[in-house]
Design an enzyme around this catalytic site. Structure first.
Site, PDB file in Angstrom:
ATOM      1  N   ASP A 155       0.827  -1.213   0.000  1.00 14.40           N
ATOM      2  CA  ASP A 155       0.000   0.000   0.000  1.00 14.40           C
ATOM      3  C   ASP A 155       0.859   1.261   0.000  1.00 14.40           C
ATOM      4  O   ASP A 155       2.016   1.243   0.432  1.00 14.40           O
ATOM      5  CB  ASP A 155      -0.879   0.052   1.257  1.00 14.40           C
ATOM      6  CG  ASP A 155      -2.092  -0.865   1.178  1.00 14.40           C
ATOM      7  OD1 ASP A 155      -2.180  -1.641   0.208  1.00 14.40           O
ATOM      8  OD2 ASP A 155      -2.929  -0.815   2.096  1.00 14.40           O
ATOM      9  N   HIS A 175      -5.806   2.278  -4.252  1.00 14.68           N
ATOM     10  CA  HIS A 175      -5.873   2.460  -2.799  1.00 14.68           C
ATOM     11  C   HIS A 175      -6.787   3.634  -2.457  1.00 14.68           C
ATOM     12  O   HIS A 175      -7.720   3.483  -1.661  1.00 14.68           O
ATOM     13  CB  HIS A 175      -4.464   2.688  -2.256  1.00 14.68           C
ATOM     14  CG  HIS A 175      -4.354   2.635  -0.764  1.00 14.68           C
ATOM     15  ND1 HIS A 175      -5.142   1.811   0.016  1.00 14.68           N
ATOM     16  CD2 HIS A 175      -3.538   3.305   0.097  1.00 14.68           C
ATOM     17  CE1 HIS A 175      -4.808   1.980   1.294  1.00 14.68           C
ATOM     18  NE2 HIS A 175      -3.855   2.882   1.367  1.00 14.68           N
ATOM     19  N   HIS A 177      -4.813   9.746   1.300  1.00 10.90           N
ATOM     20  CA  HIS A 177      -5.328   9.298   2.590  1.00 10.90           C
ATOM     21  C   HIS A 177      -6.147  10.395   3.261  1.00 10.90           C
ATOM     22  O   HIS A 177      -5.696  11.537   3.375  1.00 10.90           O
ATOM     23  CB  HIS A 177      -4.156   8.928   3.516  1.00 10.90           C
ATOM     24  CG  HIS A 177      -3.859   7.465   3.533  1.00 10.90           C
ATOM     25  ND1 HIS A 177      -4.082   6.668   4.628  1.00 10.90           N
ATOM     26  CD2 HIS A 177      -3.349   6.637   2.579  1.00 10.90           C
ATOM     27  CE1 HIS A 177      -3.721   5.430   4.366  1.00 10.90           C
ATOM     28  NE2 HIS A 177      -3.267   5.379   3.122  1.00 10.90           N
ATOM     29  N   HIS A 180       3.839  -2.247   3.186  1.00  9.41           N
ATOM     30  CA  HIS A 180       3.868  -0.890   2.640  1.00  9.41           C
ATOM     31  C   HIS A 180       5.220  -0.630   1.969  1.00  9.41           C
ATOM     32  O   HIS A 180       6.272  -0.910   2.556  1.00  9.41           O
ATOM     33  CB  HIS A 180       3.637   0.143   3.754  1.00  9.41           C
ATOM     34  CG  HIS A 180       2.277   0.026   4.385  1.00  9.41           C
ATOM     35  ND1 HIS A 180       1.978  -0.948   5.311  1.00  9.41           N
ATOM     36  CD2 HIS A 180       1.145   0.764   4.218  1.00  9.41           C
ATOM     37  CE1 HIS A 180       0.717  -0.822   5.681  1.00  9.41           C
ATOM     38  NE2 HIS A 180       0.180   0.200   5.032  1.00  9.41           N
TER      39      HIS A 180
END
Length: 261
Positions: free
Chosen positions: A54, A105, A109, A200
């Site tokens: 990710d 993804h 974020h 990650h």
């Protein structure tokens, strides 16, 4: 309706929307999704382990992972942030040229616990477009930030032709103080044939330099899988079942509840 009741109803409406939207996040719990939604838990062929990363692409760290994966003879699935894809398209194209799989993804974020249906939908659409236009392929997989699937995210994923996949085992490699031993130990708590592994390739949303820990743990993870007789590869080769209709009916019902709220 009298004024006090009207004001109380108006005050309660945002809370109702938030509750309806966040309700599906219960699938974040491994026991819930393993029992009810094994496809979401990343369960695939028992002789295979899906390796996923990710938060990339990241020019500071992702090239190291590409070199190490090439050395190990392993291909993986990278869940990419759309904004970073547009900033580093050559790195994403290299990733795909070398046989890895580009998945979605997020755009960037964002906190998952606040109701933001329009922004979530628009962000996911932008991320899919960024991956598709950069790689020339339609992404298949979707993993939301923090693994939190809100009703909005579930429904938007279906509209865009994406199948959500979280993970079976994770290394908690983003945490301060993580080291290769702790990453491998965390993974092994749920590492089995048929598992999907979450790591990650960037510290963009993790502890500074945590990607170096992940990189150091990677060959040990691959060796552990191979010793157990499991092939390591991307989700495309993992045999994850297509999400059943009850999966999408649940997503639709949750999304409708959130919108109605």
């Amino acid at each position: 309706m009298n004024r006090p009741r009207l004001l109380a109803a108006l005050a309660a409406a945002p809370a109702a929307v938030a509750v309806a939207d966040i309700l599906p996040a219960a699938t974040w719990l491994p026991t819930v999704r393993a029992v009810l939604f094994p496809a979401l838990d990343g369960r695939g062929s028992r002789d295979h382990v899906a390796l996923t990363f990710d938060d990339g692409p990241d020019p500071r760290s992702t090239p190291y992972f590409l070199r190490e994966l090439d050395r190990l003879g392993v291909r993986a699935t990278f869940f990419l942030q759309g904004a970073a894809v547009l900033r580093h398209p050559a790195l994403v194209r290299r990733m795909v040229t070398e046989g890895h799989e580009a998945a979605v993804h997020c755009w960037e974020h964002q906190p998952p616990w606040l109701p933001r249906p329009l922004a979530d939908r628009a962000g996911l659409e932008r991320a899919v477009a960024a991956v598709r236009e950069t790689t020339g392929t339609q992404p298949r997989w979707y993993r939301p930030p923090f693994g939190v699937l809100t009703a909005t995210r579930w429904w938007a994923a279906r509209r865009l032709g994406l199948q959500p996949v979280l993970w079976t085992a994770w290394g908690r490699d983003w945490q301060p103080g993580a080291d290769p031993d702790s990453v491998l130990a965390q993974l092994c708590e749920r590492l089995t044939g048929g598992a999907t592994v979450l790591l990650h390739d960037s510290d963009r949303n993790s502890a500074p330099a945590s990607w170096r820990t992940t990189l150091a743990a990677l060959p040990r993870l691959v060796a552990r899988c191979r010793a157990a007789g499991w092939t390591v590869g991307p989700l495309a080769e993992h045999g994850v079942p297509v999400a059943p209709q009850r999966f999408w009916r649940a997503a639709s019902a949750w999304a409708t509840s959130a919108d109605a709220g």
